[in-house]
Scaffold this motif. Structure first.
Motif, PDB file in Angstrom:
ATOM      1  N   ASP A 201      -2.452 -15.596  -9.553  1.00  0.00           N
ATOM      2  CA  ASP A 201      -2.894 -16.086  -8.289  1.00  0.00           C
ATOM      3  C   ASP A 201      -2.810 -17.814  -8.367  1.00  0.00           C
ATOM      4  O   ASP A 201      -3.609 -18.352  -9.329  1.00  0.00           O
ATOM      5  N   LEU A 236       5.344  -7.048   3.916  1.00  0.00           N
ATOM      6  CA  LEU A 236       5.287  -6.091   2.499  1.00  0.00           C
ATOM      7  C   LEU A 236       6.239  -5.000   2.650  1.00  0.00           C
ATOM      8  O   LEU A 236       7.014  -4.743   3.695  1.00  0.00           O
ATOM      9  N   SER A 240       4.109  -4.407   6.833  1.00  0.00           N
ATOM     10  CA  SER A 240       3.082  -4.838   7.161  1.00  0.00           C
ATOM     11  C   SER A 240       2.830  -6.415   6.870  1.00  0.00           C
ATOM     12  O   SER A 240       3.478  -6.881   5.754  1.00  0.00           O
ATOM     13  N   TYR A 242       1.774  -9.974   5.422  1.00  0.00           N
ATOM     14  CA  TYR A 242       0.826 -10.411   4.204  1.00  0.00           C
ATOM     15  C   TYR A 242      -0.257 -11.274   4.892  1.00  0.00           C
ATOM     16  O   TYR A 242       0.265 -12.348   5.823  1.00  0.00           O
ATOM     17  N   ASN A 270      -2.992 -15.495  -3.785  1.00  0.00           N
ATOM     18  CA  ASN A 270      -3.199 -14.268  -3.811  1.00  0.00           C
ATOM     19  C   ASN A 270      -4.485 -13.938  -4.270  1.00  0.00           C
ATOM     20  O   ASN A 270      -4.941 -13.180  -5.475  1.00  0.00           O
ATOM     21  N   LYS A 272      -6.699 -11.730  -3.516  1.00  0.00           N
ATOM     22  CA  LYS A 272      -7.400 -10.290  -3.404  1.00  0.00           C
ATOM     23  C   LYS A 272      -6.575  -9.483  -4.337  1.00  0.00           C
ATOM     24  O   LYS A 272      -6.505  -8.387  -4.319  1.00  0.00           O
ATOM     25  N   MET A 274      -3.248  -8.567  -3.945  1.00  0.00           N
ATOM     26  CA  MET A 274      -2.373  -7.746  -3.187  1.00  0.00           C
ATOM     27  C   MET A 274      -1.139  -7.898  -3.671  1.00  0.00           C
ATOM     28  O   MET A 274      -0.123  -6.762  -3.550  1.00  0.00           O
ATOM     29  N   LEU A 275      -0.454  -9.075  -4.267  1.00  0.00           N
ATOM     30  CA  LEU A 275       0.914  -9.127  -4.480  1.00  0.00           C
ATOM     31  C   LEU A 275       0.826  -8.844  -5.995  1.00  0.00           C
ATOM     32  O   LEU A 275       0.134  -9.463  -6.746  1.00  0.00           O
ATOM     33  N   ARG A 276       1.804  -8.358  -6.353  1.00  0.00           N
ATOM     34  CA  ARG A 276       2.097  -8.012  -7.919  1.00  0.00           C
ATOM     35  C   ARG A 276       3.523  -8.455  -8.051  1.00  0.00           C
ATOM     36  O   ARG A 276       4.260  -8.240  -7.409  1.00  0.00           O
ATOM     37  N   CYS A 281       9.763  -7.562  -0.701  1.00  0.00           N
ATOM     38  CA  CYS A 281       9.368  -8.116   0.491  1.00  0.00           C
ATOM     39  C   CYS A 281      10.353  -8.763   1.369  1.00  0.00           C
ATOM     40  O   CYS A 281      11.609  -8.812   0.873  1.00  0.00           O
TER      41      CYS A 281
END
Length: 394
Positions: A201, A236, A240, A242, A270, A272, A274-276, A281
């Motif tokens: 993040d 993503l 969906s 982001y 980032n 939460k 959600m992105l790794r 994407c």
């Protein structure tokens, strides 16, 4: 007999005449469907395949050798800078440190003794009460004792460093992966991979553009503090959106001379997780074109040798084949297809933006274009249904 033959001939003539009357008149008009072009505001995005990446990533390697005696984290979770991650058997390094400290104490004691002897011989030397050789030896012994203390100090520092390296800490906040070693495994200094940790993040998103688009993105980078918040978004892998918008961060150093491509890096918060790292994407770059655009059904556009054309419908006065040369009605209005070269823009679903070549208010052919050439007579009566029915979507 002759009468029968005459009757047969008469019936045949009647049948032939009846069949001839049923045949429709020949028409050169090609049935089509038309679409009236209107300029209107259009919201669209340029899309680019992309991959998430960490802004910082490091492979953890041990600095000392030994057996792993402790693992202090949960794999795949967020860790804090300075958090204890691994411990390598500290016993041997603790022993080395204690021995180094003891040796330094001995060296310091030797230095104290050498200093006292040197001071005594220096005093006696002033009054020629001692042999010159003994005084010189005392001075040399003092210098050696000082060097021994310095050497022992360095040995203590080295032993302390190795002892500290027996514990591996997180170098920064980030996500840690699967451990590559288990409890009891013996690791080799600077060789065995323990784990990988990466920042999470914010997260970077990298995509590639053609060098022809580079001026646009350089301008966006210069204006990054003034652009709209929704300029950069990502879809993503499940299609969906982001929920957080990004901003342009870095344009790569050079263009690939073989492909003519260059990498752009965006940065997305980032919070939460959600992105790794390594996710696929799609980057969406919001169109900044202002004013109304001409949006037409994509099926109306014909591509020929890398160029694009559209058929427009034009009312034309033509000779009436049914009227005589002297008739006042020898001219009739016909609908004719006119081929026009256009410059296309972004494709938006089943539609396409036309940048130039046609004007708002013109009627274009959207069905039946496969049968047309420049100057073809057309009709919207649909005597024979067009190859792709319907009037096309907006």
């Amino acid at each position: 007999m002759n009468r029968v033959i005459l009757n047969t001939v008469f019936i045949s003539v009647l049948i032939f005449s009846a069949c001839k009357k049923k045949q429709p008149p020949v028409s050169n008009e090609i049935p089509v469907n038309l679409f009236k072009v209107n300029a209107k505001p259009v919201l669209y995005y340029d899309t680019y395949p992309s991959t998430t990446a960490a802004l910082s990533q490091v492979t953890l390697l041990p600095q000392v050798q030994g057996a792993v005696t402790g693992i202090f984290f949960v794999e795949g979770t967020h860790v804090k800078k300075g958090q204890k991650l691994y411990e390598i058997d500290k016993k041997i390094y603790q022993d080395s440190y204690d021995a180094a400290v003891a040796n330094r104490d001995v060296a310091k004691g030797t230095l104290t003794q050498a200093q006292q002897d040197a001071d005594r011989y220096e005093y006696l030397n002033k009054y020629n009460a001692v042999a010159k050789q003994l005084y010189d030896h005392a001075v040399i012994t003092l210098d050696n004792a000082k060097s021994q203390v310095k050497s022992s100090d360095q040995a203590v520092k080295t032993a302390k460093t190795n002892l500290g390296y027996a514990v591996v800490y997180a170098p920064f906040d980030g996500t840690i992966g699967f451990s590559q070693v288990k409890l009891g495994n013996v690791v080799t200094a600077n060789s065995t991979v323990l784990n990988t940790i990466s920042t999470d993040d914010p997260m970077a998103v990298d995509f590639v553009i053609n060098e022809k688009q580079l001026p646009r993105f350089e301008k966006l980078q210069e204006q990054k503090h003034q652009t709209a918040d929704s300029l950069f978004t990502i879809l993503l892998s499940d299609n969906s959106l982001y929920p957080v918008n990004g901003k342009i961060s870095v344009i790569d150093r050079a263009v690939n001379s073989q492909t003519g491509a260059i990498t752009i890096r965006l940065v997305f918060p980032n919070p939460k997780g959600m992105l790794r790292v390594g996710m696929s994407c799609v980057v969406r770059v919001h169109s900044q074109e202002k004013g109304p655009q001409l949006l037409v059904p994509g099926k109306a556009v014909v591509e020929q040798m890398g160029e694009y054309f559209i058929y427009t419908a034009k009312d034309t006065m033509m000779n009436n084949p049914k009227a005589g040369a002297d008739s006042v009605k020898n001219k009739i209005k016909k609908l004719v297809a006119v081929e026009k070269k256009v410059q296309v823009g972004q494709t938006i679903g089943a539609n396409m933006i036309i940048k130039s070549g046609i004007n708002s208010g013109e009627r274009i052919v959207v069905d039946g274009v496969q049968l047309l050439h420049d100057g073809s007579e057309i009709t919207t009566a649909n005597k024979v249904g067009p190859s792709a029915g319907g009037k096309g979507g907006h």
